[in-house]
Scaffold this motif. Structure first.
Motif, mmCIF file in Angstrom:
data_model
loop_
_atom_site.group_PDB
_atom_site.id
_atom_site.type_symbol
_atom_site.label_atom_id
_atom_site.label_comp_id
_atom_site.label_asym_id
_atom_site.label_seq_id
_atom_site.Cartn_x
_atom_site.Cartn_y
_atom_site.Cartn_z
ATOM 1 N N GLU A 103 0.826 -1.208 0.000
ATOM 2 C CA GLU A 103 0.000 0.000 0.000
ATOM 3 C C GLU A 103 0.854 1.251 0.000
ATOM 4 O OE1 GLU A 103 -4.075 -1.667 2.130
ATOM 5 O OE2 GLU A 103 -2.530 -0.739 3.391
ATOM 6 N N ALA A 104 1.967 1.213 0.712
ATOM 7 C CA ALA A 104 2.901 2.339 0.688
ATOM 8 C C ALA A 104 3.463 2.536 -0.707
ATOM 9 C CB ALA A 104 4.034 2.094 1.685
ATOM 10 N N LEU A 105 3.925 1.459 -1.304
ATOM 11 C CA LEU A 105 4.552 1.529 -2.624
ATOM 12 C C LEU A 105 3.569 2.025 -3.677
ATOM 13 C CD1 LEU A 105 7.158 0.974 -4.155
ATOM 14 C CD2 LEU A 105 6.385 -1.376 -4.499
ATOM 15 N N HIS A 106 2.346 1.529 -3.636
ATOM 16 C CA HIS A 106 1.345 1.933 -4.622
ATOM 17 C C HIS A 106 0.904 3.383 -4.438
ATOM 18 C CE1 HIS A 106 0.153 -2.561 -5.284
ATOM 19 N NE2 HIS A 106 1.308 -2.246 -5.814
ATOM 20 N N ALA A 107 1.207 3.978 -3.293
ATOM 21 C CA ALA A 107 0.926 5.394 -3.062
ATOM 22 C C ALA A 107 2.135 6.270 -3.386
ATOM 23 C CB ALA A 107 0.505 5.622 -1.615
ATOM 24 N N GLY A 108 3.238 5.637 -3.787
ATOM 25 C CA GLY A 108 4.440 6.392 -4.136
ATOM 26 C C GLY A 108 5.408 6.584 -2.991
ATOM 27 N N VAL A 109 5.135 5.961 -1.835
ATOM 28 C CA VAL A 109 6.054 6.045 -0.691
ATOM 29 C C VAL A 109 7.073 4.922 -0.853
ATOM 30 C CG1 VAL A 109 6.295 6.060 1.809
ATOM 31 C CG2 VAL A 109 4.191 6.937 0.752
ATOM 32 N N THR A 110 8.289 5.271 -1.226
ATOM 33 C CA THR A 110 9.279 4.257 -1.584
ATOM 34 C C THR A 110 10.332 4.012 -0.510
ATOM 35 O OG1 THR A 110 10.521 5.968 -2.781
ATOM 36 C CG2 THR A 110 8.997 4.601 -4.064
ATOM 37 N N THR A 111 10.437 4.921 0.460
ATOM 38 C CA THR A 111 11.399 4.749 1.552
ATOM 39 C C THR A 111 10.741 5.163 2.869
ATOM 40 O OG1 THR A 111 13.239 5.303 0.066
ATOM 41 C CG2 THR A 111 13.705 5.304 2.422
ATOM 42 N N VAL A 112 11.000 4.393 3.924
ATOM 43 C CA VAL A 112 10.472 4.730 5.244
ATOM 44 C C VAL A 112 11.542 4.518 6.297
ATOM 45 C CG1 VAL A 112 8.113 4.072 4.627
ATOM 46 C CG2 VAL A 112 9.605 2.403 5.740
ATOM 47 N N VAL A 113 11.385 5.224 7.392
ATOM 48 C CA VAL A 113 12.090 4.876 8.622
ATOM 49 C C VAL A 113 11.068 4.175 9.504
ATOM 50 C CG1 VAL A 113 13.251 5.740 10.685
ATOM 51 C CG2 VAL A 113 13.709 6.798 8.456
ATOM 52 N N THR A 114 11.428 2.999 9.986
ATOM 53 C CA THR A 114 10.515 2.229 10.814
ATOM 54 C C THR A 114 11.261 1.664 12.005
ATOM 55 O OG1 THR A 114 8.848 0.448 10.795
ATOM 56 C CG2 THR A 114 10.843 0.073 9.509
ATOM 57 N N GLY A 115 10.510 1.378 13.070
ATOM 58 C CA GLY A 115 11.175 0.861 14.253
ATOM 59 C C GLY A 115 10.274 0.786 15.459
ATOM 60 N N PRO A 116 10.886 0.669 16.643
ATOM 61 C CA PRO A 116 10.125 0.448 17.875
ATOM 62 C C PRO A 116 9.180 1.594 18.196
ATOM 63 C CG PRO A 116 12.472 0.024 18.208
ATOM 64 C CD PRO A 116 12.334 0.674 16.877
ATOM 65 N N GLY A 117 8.190 1.281 19.038
ATOM 66 C CA GLY A 117 7.249 2.282 19.510
ATOM 67 C C GLY A 117 7.815 3.069 20.678
#
Length: 383
Positions: A103-117
């Motif tokens: 869903e991210a990719l299909h919206a054009g979001v190609t890079t993220v920072v992700t991690g713990p809460g």
């Protein structure tokens, strides 16, 4: 691949109204104004005047850490058994086949920072990753990318119920300081042992080891902070240990914009397309990123996925425009600004030769709720 007759929104200076962009492998090889001659055997895509943008960047998410449609079985973002866990690595929890990556990719979001809460005062090691791929090891842009730390209501709420520290803001800050001082002493003892053969190396400490790159400014520290006083506590701790820091959320940052300019603080603003679910969000407003950027604070817009589903990142930027943010600055807030704030602008965030060929094509304004990418190119491949 050669894309022709595109309106290039470069995010690196002037736009090119009728331009072309050529990719080779997974990088941008060439761009400029039309005309251009295709190379033999080159795939040619006629954009027919549509806008070509760099792939969008969301600099704070928990993508793949809280899996879509699952509860405990897929919730791997908070280790609520110890308030200080810098040794935990996001890449050991991210599920890259969670459908939210698509869903991210299909919206054009190609890079993220992700991690713990934000349950823990020190939550662990965040990662910057691409949204395309099936094995996280092949999707990494940088890992570890940052150490996640949290101030305010979340840590004290979690551990108050367990009748252990931290149950106050003072205790949260003290726990962070204590672990940073331990890591600093650990580093000093290691350095001394390397120079003095009569001095023993300290006993291995995985928590201290995880913090060494942050103390050496090799990775960032991302402070979860909503309230103005928590933001300044983050600044205080960062200055004390000379950390390369970023404030995440900054819900009340618009109330102290001048102070943030003075301290050189960068803010990842959001989420604001949601309710005020706790007291420290009482001053939440979509006007925040516009006020910050207008004051000169380096600002990016984030979703905090899954708080806001990641595919609505450009919608959040559009909402910021509605509430006063300059339109071009809102585009920058989901492209080059997060790349710069995160120190990843050598690869991401703009259409420039040598950068990753992550591209998104729109035939309408991408910040409107009705907009959908006409085409997404990730790593030089049409997806």
């Amino acid at each position: 691949m050669l894309i022709i007759h595109a309106h290039l929104h470069t995010m690196a200076g002037a736009d090119i109204a009728d331009g072309y962009l050529r990719t080779e492998g997974n990088q941008i090889a060439e761009l400029g104004g039309m005309p251009v001659e295709p190379k033999p055997g080159e795939e040619v895509i006629d954009a027919q005047g549509a806008g070509l943008y760099p792939g969008f960047v969301d600099a704070h998410t928990h993508l793949g850490m809280w899996e879509d449609g699952l509860t405990f079985e897929g919730d791997d973002g908070n280790e609520e058994t110890d308030p200080v866990t810098p040794q935990l690595r996001a890449i050991d929890a991210i599920n890259p086949v969670d459908r939210c990556f698509q869903e991210a990719l299909h919206a054009g979001v190609t890079t993220v920072v992700t991690g713990p809460g934000s349950a823990n005062a020190i939550g662990g090691q965040m990662a910057a990753v691409k949204t395309y791929g099936s094995c996280i090891d092949h999707m990494i842009v940088k890992a570890p990318f940052a150490i996640k730390m949290a101030l305010g209501e979340n840590p004290k709420s979690v551990y108050h119920g367990k009748n252990q520290a931290p149950s106050t803001r003072m205790s949260t800050a003290a726990l962070i300081r204590e672990q940073l001082y331990k890591a600093k002493r650990y580093q000093e003892e290691m350095e001394r042992a390397e120079k003095d053969e009569d001095f023993d190396m300290p006993e291995f400490d995985m928590k201290c080891e995880a913090l060494l790159p942050a103390l050496r400014r090799g990775i960032q520290v991302h402070f979860h902070a909503h309230r103005a006083d928590d933001i300044f506590t983050a600044v205080r701790i960062a200055k004390e240990f000379q950390l390369d820091y970023v404030v995440v959320h900054g819900t009340e940052a618009h109330l102290i914009a001048g102070g943030l300019v003075e301290t050189g603080t960068r803010v990842l603003s959001g989420p604001f397309l949601c309710d005020r679910s706790k007291p420290e969000l009482r001053n939440q407003t979509p006007a925040t990123p516009g006020i910050l950027s207008g004051a000169g604070v380096p600002t990016a817009i984030i979703t905090d996925h899954p708080v806001i589903p990641i595919q609505y990142l450009p919608v959040c930027a559009g909402l910021a425009v509605r509430e006063g943010m300059d339109y071009e600055e809102a585009l920058r807030a989901i492209t080059i600004n997060p790349a710069k704030i995160c120190g990843l602008d050598h690869r991401l965030g703009s259409l420039e030769v040598g950068k990753d060929a992550d591209l998104v094509l729109f035939d309408q304004d991408p910040l409107t709720i009705a907009a959908k990418p006409k085409m997404v190119i990730a790593g030089g491949k049409l997806v």
